[in-house]
Design a protein around this motif. Structure first.
Motif, PDB file in Angstrom:
ATOM      1  N   LYS A   1       0.815  -1.215   0.000  1.00  0.00           N
ATOM      2  CA  LYS A   1       0.000   0.000   0.000  1.00  0.00           C
ATOM      3  C   LYS A   1       0.852   1.269   0.000  1.00  0.00           C
ATOM      4  O   LYS A   1       0.364   2.344  -0.372  1.00  0.00           O
ATOM      5  CB  LYS A   1      -0.947   0.006   1.205  1.00  0.00           C
ATOM      6  CG  LYS A   1      -2.154  -0.897   1.028  1.00  0.00           C
ATOM      7  CD  LYS A   1      -3.143  -0.742   2.163  1.00  0.00           C
ATOM      8  CE  LYS A   1      -3.868   0.585   2.114  1.00  0.00           C
ATOM      9  NZ  LYS A   1      -4.745   0.707   0.938  1.00  0.00           N
TER      10      LYS A   1
ATOM     11  N   GLN B   1      -0.857   3.634  -2.595  1.00  0.00           N
ATOM     12  CA  GLN B   1      -1.411   4.872  -2.061  1.00  0.00           C
ATOM     13  C   GLN B   1      -0.737   6.084  -2.694  1.00  0.00           C
ATOM     14  O   GLN B   1      -1.367   7.132  -2.860  1.00  0.00           O
ATOM     15  CB  GLN B   1      -1.262   4.907  -0.539  1.00  0.00           C
ATOM     16  CG  GLN B   1      -2.291   4.049   0.186  1.00  0.00           C
ATOM     17  CD  GLN B   1      -2.182   4.151   1.691  1.00  0.00           C
ATOM     18  OE1 GLN B   1      -1.119   4.426   2.238  1.00  0.00           O
ATOM     19  NE2 GLN B   1      -3.279   3.891   2.384  1.00  0.00           N
TER      20      GLN B   1
ATOM     21  N   ASP C   1      -7.342   0.990  -4.403  1.00  0.00           N
ATOM     22  CA  ASP C   1      -6.821   2.347  -4.230  1.00  0.00           C
ATOM     23  C   ASP C   1      -6.970   3.179  -5.498  1.00  0.00           C
ATOM     24  O   ASP C   1      -7.427   4.328  -5.458  1.00  0.00           O
ATOM     25  CB  ASP C   1      -5.344   2.297  -3.816  1.00  0.00           C
ATOM     26  CG  ASP C   1      -5.159   1.849  -2.376  1.00  0.00           C
ATOM     27  OD1 ASP C   1      -6.091   2.035  -1.579  1.00  0.00           O
ATOM     28  OD2 ASP C   1      -4.090   1.316  -2.048  1.00  0.00           O
TER      29      ASP C   1
END
Length: 576
Positions: free
Chosen positions: A306, A310, A394
């Motif tokens: 992530k 992200q 995401d």
């Protein structure tokens, strides 16, 4: 532009995503540098106080800083599309005031409520010092988030990255220094010194952003300022503070609530898993052990990718906003497909690699807890499947937020959480499934949210994804990588250890002398296999043309990557 702002031209999110990814990786490394010596310094008791405080602090940070920076980024991007830097600045200043109020409010809750909160924690009431030490950070972190959202709205990710690294460095230096200095007063005070590092880091990060902002404002020419004022007079109106707050709230609240769903989804395991394991007939000690294997050993590893996805998600929002507002459908679809493809490319090797190396990775990370590592490996294998879905969520969520559909990702992840609750409840109660049921519930939740978000993106943006380019080619690259990883690991492990027995067998037989040698062999084989996998996967992405040459040029040092890409693809063409 002379003032350092990044103009909103035909620029994709890739450059900014690369900067944030590099900063994120460095921060993760620095985080490990902090926690390992801190743990050795203050011991398990001190870490108990430290870890009792951080979840509460983190929850307040998530509530305070998740939605508003995205809202600021989106609104600032919209104003710059309209050639209205003055309007963007008003959004920023309004958000700054709002974040100050929120930050002071949360500080008061944590600082003055520390005694009441920690007294409710069994045997951890002395964590009150650590909680009060970290509380001031809540004043500065939300303000930092407003600055970051402002710069991100201008597609300038460097201030965010620089402030994040500065924040982490000060957190480490001050936190470790104070923990060492306060050890003489007891582990509770030493833990407070460690948590105060977060406060010091927040101050340093905010100062960094203020300096960057001040320099940007000082270099703005008088002509530009006069032009901004003229534009405002020509419009004959300015958004009131109340209307700006309303716009921020409409965007931020669904995003904040949606972000809170993720911790809530993970907290399902807190209440459901132990109860269902007890129902399945396991004794209390076994339940605690199994739950620790699930949440303390297996689950955290799956969140590492992530850091990269992200970065893509944050960088995508202003780019999507610009294309959507200008009705530039081609540029919009290009960035949407690029974002999902790169998120998939990042998540896929993590899924494949961890499925193959679930057990070796567990033993590599926890060599002194072999039985727990062996027990957690099956759950990690299942969790790994969900990484590719979590990565895709995401990018798809950022797309929907950029086109003003921020409620949809919240609804979809809530549906996924509901599915997880049902699946976890029933499967965990089956003795032969146990904690693997919770892992299955998690990947189903991610898969459901991904599919629903994908459908929503197609519906609302009209984007049609090239399935071959987006999924098939990366999957082929991932499978080739997986074959190499398996061959390297098992071949090297067998050659070094000289044993046909697996680590799990050695653990079960409690052959400690052989186990020590096997752990060293496993560490060498695992790290070599991971390195080989990274190299093979990158080359395969070029060979399969999962990544296009012109896309590499969008990255920092892109020309060098492009030249390497040309060498690889030319050799492939010559071979044919």
């Amino acid at each position: 532009m002379s003032d350092g702002r990044v103009p909103l031209n035909k620029r994709t999110f890739m450059y900014g995503a690369a900067i944030l990814s590099a900063a994120g990786i460095l921060i993760k490394i620095l985080g490990a540098v902090f926690r390992i010596p801190l743990g050795n310094l203050i011991g398990d008791e001190g870490m108990g106080y430290y870890n009792a405080v951080y979840p509460i602090y983190t929850l307040l940070v998530v509530i305070a800083t998740t939605g508003i920076p995205i809202a600021v980024s989106r609104l600032v991007a919209e104003h710059y599309v309209d050639d209205d830097p003055g309007g963007a600045n008003r959004v920023f200043k309004t958000a700054l005031g709002l974040m100050c109020v929120i930050g002071v409010g949360f500080f008061c809750v944590l600082f003055f409520g520390a005694s009441a909160i920690t007294s409710s924690l069994t045997d951890l009431s002395d964590a009150v010092h650590a909680m009060r030490a970290i509380a001031p950070a809540l004043i500065f972190v939300p303000v930092m988030a407003a600055f970051r959202g402002y710069f991100q709205g201008m597609q300038n990710m460097k201030p965010t990255a620089l402030s994040q690294v500065t924040e982490q460095i000060f957190r480490i230096v001050i936190g470790l220094a104070l923990a060492f200095a306060l050890m003489a007063l007891g582990t509770d005070y030493a833990a407070a010194g460690g948590t105060f590092g977060a406060t010091a880091g927040a101050v340093a990060g905010l100062v960094t952003l203020i300096i960057i902002y001040s320099r940007m404002r000082k270099t703005a020419s008088y002509r530009e300022k006069r032009e901004v004022s003229r534009q405002e007079r020509d419009r004959g109106r300015r958004d009131s503070t109340g209307s700006i707050i309303k716009k921020i709230a409409v965007i931020a609240i669904p995003i904040t609530v949606g972000a809170a769903i993720m911790p809530i989804m993970y907290n399902i395991d807190v209440w459901v898993v132990p109860a269902r394991l007890s129902f399945a007939g396991f004794d209390a000690a076994t339940v605690r052990s199994m739950y620790g294997q699930l949440t303390g050993f297996a689950e955290p590893i799956t969140n590492l990718p992530k850091v990269l996805t992200q970065a893509i998600a944050i960088s995508m929002v202003p780019t999507i906003v610009r294309a959507w507002k200008e009705k530039d459908r081609d540029f919009l679809k290009y960035n949407i497909t690029l974002g999902l493809r790169f998120a998939f490319i990042i998540g896929l090797p993590c899924t494949v690699g961890l499925m193959i190396l679930a057990e070796p990775v567990m033993f590599l990370l926890y060599p002194f807890q072999p039985e727990a590592a062996a027990g957690a490996a099956p759950a990690l294998f299942i969790f790994a499947i969900g990484i590719v879905f979590l990565s895709s969520i995401d990018a798809l969520t950022s797309t929907l937020q950029g086109v003003g559909k921020q409620m949809i990702p919240f609804i979809n992840i809530a549906i996924g959480a509901g599915c997880k609750l049902v699946i976890t409840y029933f499967l965990t109660g089956i003795p032969s499934v146990n904690i693997k049921g919770a892992a299955i519930g998690t990947i189903v939740a991610f898969a459901v949210a991904t599919v629903l978000n994908y459908r929503a993106v197609v519906t609302y943006t009209g984007t049609r994804f090239d399935l071959n380019l987006t999924f098939v080619r990366p999957i082929i690259s991932g499978l080739v990588m997986g074959g190499v990883v398996a061959a390297v690991y098992f071949g090297l492990y067998g050659a070094i250890s000289g044993s046909g027995g697996s680590l799990a067998q050695l653990v079960s037989e409690q052959l400690q002398r052989e186990l020590t040698g096997a752990m060293l062999s496993n560490a060498i084989a695992t790290m070599t296999a991971i390195l080989a996998g990274i190299i093979v996967y990158i080359v395969m992405l070029f060979v399969s043309r999962s990544i296009k040459g012109e896309e590499l040029r969008l990255l920092p040092k892109g020309e060098k990557l492009y030249r390497f890409y040309r060498k690889v693809t030319r050799k492939r063409g010559a071979a044919k």
